[in-house]
Write an enzyme that holds these catalytic residues in place. Structure first.
Site, short mmCIF file in Angstrom:
data_model
loop_
_atom_site.label_atom_id
_atom_site.label_comp_id
_atom_site.label_asym_id
_atom_site.label_seq_id
_atom_site.Cartn_x
_atom_site.Cartn_y
_atom_site.Cartn_z
N HIS A 54 0.82 -1.22 0.00
CA HIS A 54 0.00 0.00 0.00
C HIS A 54 0.85 1.27 0.00
CE1 HIS A 54 -3.68 -2.20 0.48
NE2 HIS A 54 -3.36 -2.67 1.67
N ASP A 65 -2.45 -10.58 -2.24
CA ASP A 65 -3.01 -10.03 -0.99
C ASP A 65 -4.47 -9.65 -1.28
OD1 ASP A 65 -1.94 -8.47 1.77
OD2 ASP A 65 -3.70 -7.54 0.82
N HIS A 121 -6.09 -7.19 -0.50
CA HIS A 121 -6.26 -5.76 -0.79
C HIS A 121 -5.51 -5.38 -2.07
CE1 HIS A 121 -6.56 -6.12 3.69
NE2 HIS A 121 -7.62 -5.34 3.48
N ASP A 158 -4.14 -12.74 3.40
CA ASP A 158 -5.39 -12.30 4.00
C ASP A 158 -6.61 -12.62 3.13
OD1 ASP A 158 -4.46 -10.43 2.20
OD2 ASP A 158 -4.43 -8.75 3.62
N1 Q9C Z 1 -11.77 1.37 8.28
C1 Q9C Z 1 -2.51 -5.09 4.31
O1 Q9C Z 1 -3.13 -6.12 4.28
N2 Q9C Z 1 -8.01 -1.39 7.09
N3 Q9C Z 1 -3.06 -3.95 4.70
C2 Q9C Z 1 -8.44 -0.15 7.63
C3 Q9C Z 1 -10.33 1.28 8.14
C4 Q9C Z 1 -6.66 -1.35 6.65
C5 Q9C Z 1 -4.44 -3.92 5.08
C6 Q9C Z 1 -9.91 -0.11 7.87
C7 Q9C Z 1 -6.28 -2.62 5.99
C8 Q9C Z 1 -4.85 -2.58 5.53
C9 Q9C Z 1 -1.06 -5.07 3.96
ZN ZN Z 2 -3.98 -7.01 2.70
#
Ligand code: Q9C
Ligand code: ZN
Length: 646
Positions: free
Chosen positions: A149, A188, A190, A281
């Site tokens: 990210h 991943d 995301h 994930d």
């Molecule tokens: N409402 C990785 O898996 N979530 N990052 C935030 C806010 C963040 C995931 C939720 C998720 C980040 C590397």
């Molecule tokens: Zn992720």
């Protein structure tokens, strides 16, 4: 052959040089007061412990982390961002650190963050360099904080430096490594927004990301991960996003994307090296991902990539927040890298309808850049879909007349399937371990003569011409030996169509022998456990496999009687197991119809029917690639079997 190698390997290093990098120092990055957070040090500890207790790390070259040099980090990030991350853990930032973090999106920072960020980036560089040089065949960097990210001037989503992007630029800039084209696969759950932006205009890097998107409602919650984002300028076409419309995606969805997007494109792109942003994930059980990829699924995804870049693959950990899920998934991947194919536990499901929709949209969007994506997917293929939220478990080739009703009985909610899986496996575990020590020759006379097609029954998947996905066997080890023999039996083709091959008859073997008949058979030496899984897949049945279809008693019985009719799969077309003698003290078994079916074929009650072109070609390929017949001979062999009256 395979078995002997595996045995000798189990006490020593692998024949494949696989690197594994772990360093406790990356655990020093944690929340300021150690308050609970999904991205915590136990993630990498859990993976490392699992790999050690499974004996995996002992077979690898174990490396420790190195801090990345600023000059490499600066190839991805801006100076102000690098200055911030370098200094953020120093005392002078103590009073400001929390405030800085709270102004960032999903980031915490502490005194250990700087060092960990440098180590994570440096570690991916380190393993990538060694793989590029050929010192290692492949490697896994168990790093944190994650990276994908992180953008040019922005830490976000638990990521400080973009580890994979930094290592990618390192490889491309070190010209003497000879790495000019890199495929980045980001599995991943995301979207890898930082990596996408880094290589947006760069045709040397093909960035592929499959992620939950939900039309921009899933983190990072914007349109960057849409399939319309394909890169720009010289990089146009070198950015591929596969955005899930919903959660719950699993092995079948990911495999469909691999088979119909990633693998064909990888073939055409022909990368010099592959870097995987290996977040776990999307694994079943992950608290953030809500998807359902199993360890077996990850193993398949990875295995399919090993055919490219001469196997030069680097995995770098990204997300993944269920300690058990990520450990098991990582273990499954390591087994693939080590080429010791003992991953077990498969889940049979069709892709969601939305998955086919997304796959079509991606292919449409990118077909101008990748000719391999140009064809429309066959309707037969995309009509195989999982009802929401239900799932179809079952399999390939069986052709019971009332297949539809039968299948209805097998539809059950996904949740039940997953929850029950452990119980189902443990119930069946005793017979499975018993039968996994017994070898048999499975003698094939139809499409299974073509090895890649047969392997679908073992490894799962499907090959050209097949209209259905196979679930595979629980034991994915390939056959220990393959051997061809001729038997005095009659080959013929009957019935009108199959679910796997569409219109046209399929191969049957007359269960009785006759001196003047000959049939070519390809014999696979597999275990009796695997034979059960093949029987199950050849005969769609609602049978739950909590006990074997064909056990040791059946084996004795078939040796004595010559054939045995299996009640449990009576409605399948290959419910008759026939004994064809012994080969080097191992029984030869095949499966076909029974004598009463032969009467029905003779009377015309069930039609004899020539095979479809696809199906016949598969048999021809089997005979030709198996070195048995020339193509001409194979074609006329099949033709004769298809035209001679029974
Ligand atoms: N409402 C990785 O898996 N979530 N990052 C935030 C806010 C963040 C995931 C939720 C998720 C980040 C590397
Ligand atoms: Zn992720």
């Amino acid at each position: 052959m395979e078995a002997v190698e595996t045995a000798s390997r189990s006490t020593s290093r692998s024949l494949r040089r696989v690197g594994i990098l772990y360093d406790e120092r990356m655990c020093r990055h944690h929340t300021p007061d150690d308050e609970p957070h999904p991205e915590n040090p136990n993630r990498i500890r859990a993976i490392w412990n699992k790999l050690q207790s499974a004996g995996i790390s002992q077979r690898c070259e174990v490396l420790s982390a190195k801090e990345a040099e600023d000059k490499y980090i600066l190839s991805v990030h801006g100076k102000s961002h690098v200055d911030l991350i370098r200094n953020i853990s120093s005392q002078q930032y103590n009073s400001r650190r929390n405030r800085i973090a709270s102004n960032l999106n999903s980031i915490y920072l502490n005194e250990g963050s700087s060092e960990a960020a440098y180590l994570a980036a440096g570690s991916v560089i380190e393993v990538a360099k060694r793989v590029a040089k050929g010192e290692l065949d492949s490697a896994f960097a168990i790093v944190r904080p994650p990276g994908h990210h992180a953008e040019h001037d922005e830490a976000m989503g638990f990521c400080l430096y973009n580890n994979v992007a930094i290592a990618t630029n390192f490889l491309l800039n070190e010209k003497e490594l000879g790495i000019n084209k890199i495929l980045i696969v980001d599995w991943d759950v995301h979207h890898g927004n930082g990596t996408q932006k880094t290589f947006w205009k760069d045709p040397r890097v093909l960035f592929f990301s499959v992620h939950r998107h939900e039309f921009g409602n899933f983190y990072p919650s914007n349109d960057d991960g849409d399939y319309t984002m394909i890169g720009e300028g010289p990089g146009a076409g070198y950015n591929i996003n596969v955005p899930w419309e919903n959660g719950r995606c699993g092995d079948a969805d990911y495999l469909a994307v691999w088979d119909h997007i990633l693998i064909p494109v990888a073939k055409q792109f022909n990368p010099d090296m592959i870097l995987i942003s290996a977040g776990f994930d999307a694994a079943v059980g992950d608290p953030l991902g809500g998807c359902r990829v199993t360890p077996y699924g990850y193993a398949m995804l990875l295995r399919k990539l090993m055919d490219f870049a001469r196997g030069k693959i680097v995995l770098a950990l990204e997300g993944g927040y269920n300690l058990t899920s990520i450990s098991n998934s990582a273990l499954a991947c390591m087994e693939v890298l080590l080429d010791e194919k003992t991953v077990t536990g498969s889940t049979e499901a069709y892709p969601f309808e939305s998955t086919w929709r997304v796959i079509r949209a991606v292919r449409q969007e990118l077909k101008a850049f990748w000719s391999v994506l140009a064809d429309e997917l066959p309707t037969k293929l995309i009509s195989q879909k999982a009802p929401i939220p239900k799932i179809l478990i079952s399999s390939c080739d069986s052709e019971a007349e009332d297949v539809e009703e039968l299948l209805q009985g097998v539809i059950r909610p996904l949740s039940t399937l997953r929850v029950d899986e452990d119980r189902r496996e443990s119930a069946s575990v005793s017979w499975r371990s018993d039968l996994s020590n017994i070898d048999i020759w499975y003698a094939t006379f139809g499409s299974n003569m073509w090895k890649p097609r047969f392997l679908c029954y073992i490894e799962g998947g499907q090959v050209d011409g097949m209209q259905k996905l196979c679930s595979g066997s629980m034991d994915k080890r390939p056959p220990k030996e393959i051997l061809w023999k001729i038997f005095p039996h009659r080959l013929f083709f009957g019935r009108e169509s199959t679910r796997t091959w569409g219109l046209g008859g399929v191969a049957f073997l007359h269960p009785e022998s006759k001196n003047k008949d000959i049939v070519h058979m390809c014999l696979y030496r597999i275990t009796l456990e695997q034979f059960n899984d093949v029987l199950h897949q050849e005969n769609i049945s609602s049978y739950d496999m909590s006990s074997p279809l064909f056990d040791l008693t059946s084996l004795d019985c078939v040796k004595e009687k010559g054939s045995i009719n299996l009640e449990a799969v009576k409605k399948g077309w290959y419910h008759n197991v026939v004994y064809l003698g012994m080969e080097r003290d191992i029984p030869i078994l095949t499966m076909t119809c029974d004598l009463s079916d032969i009467e029905n074929f003779k009377s015309g009650k069930v039609p004899l029917h020539a095979p479809s072109e696809d199906y016949a070609n598969t048999l021809v390929k089997g005979l030709v690639e198996g070195g048995q017949l020339s193509e001409e001979e194979a074609v006329s062999y099949i033709k004769e079997a298809a035209t001679k009256p029974l």
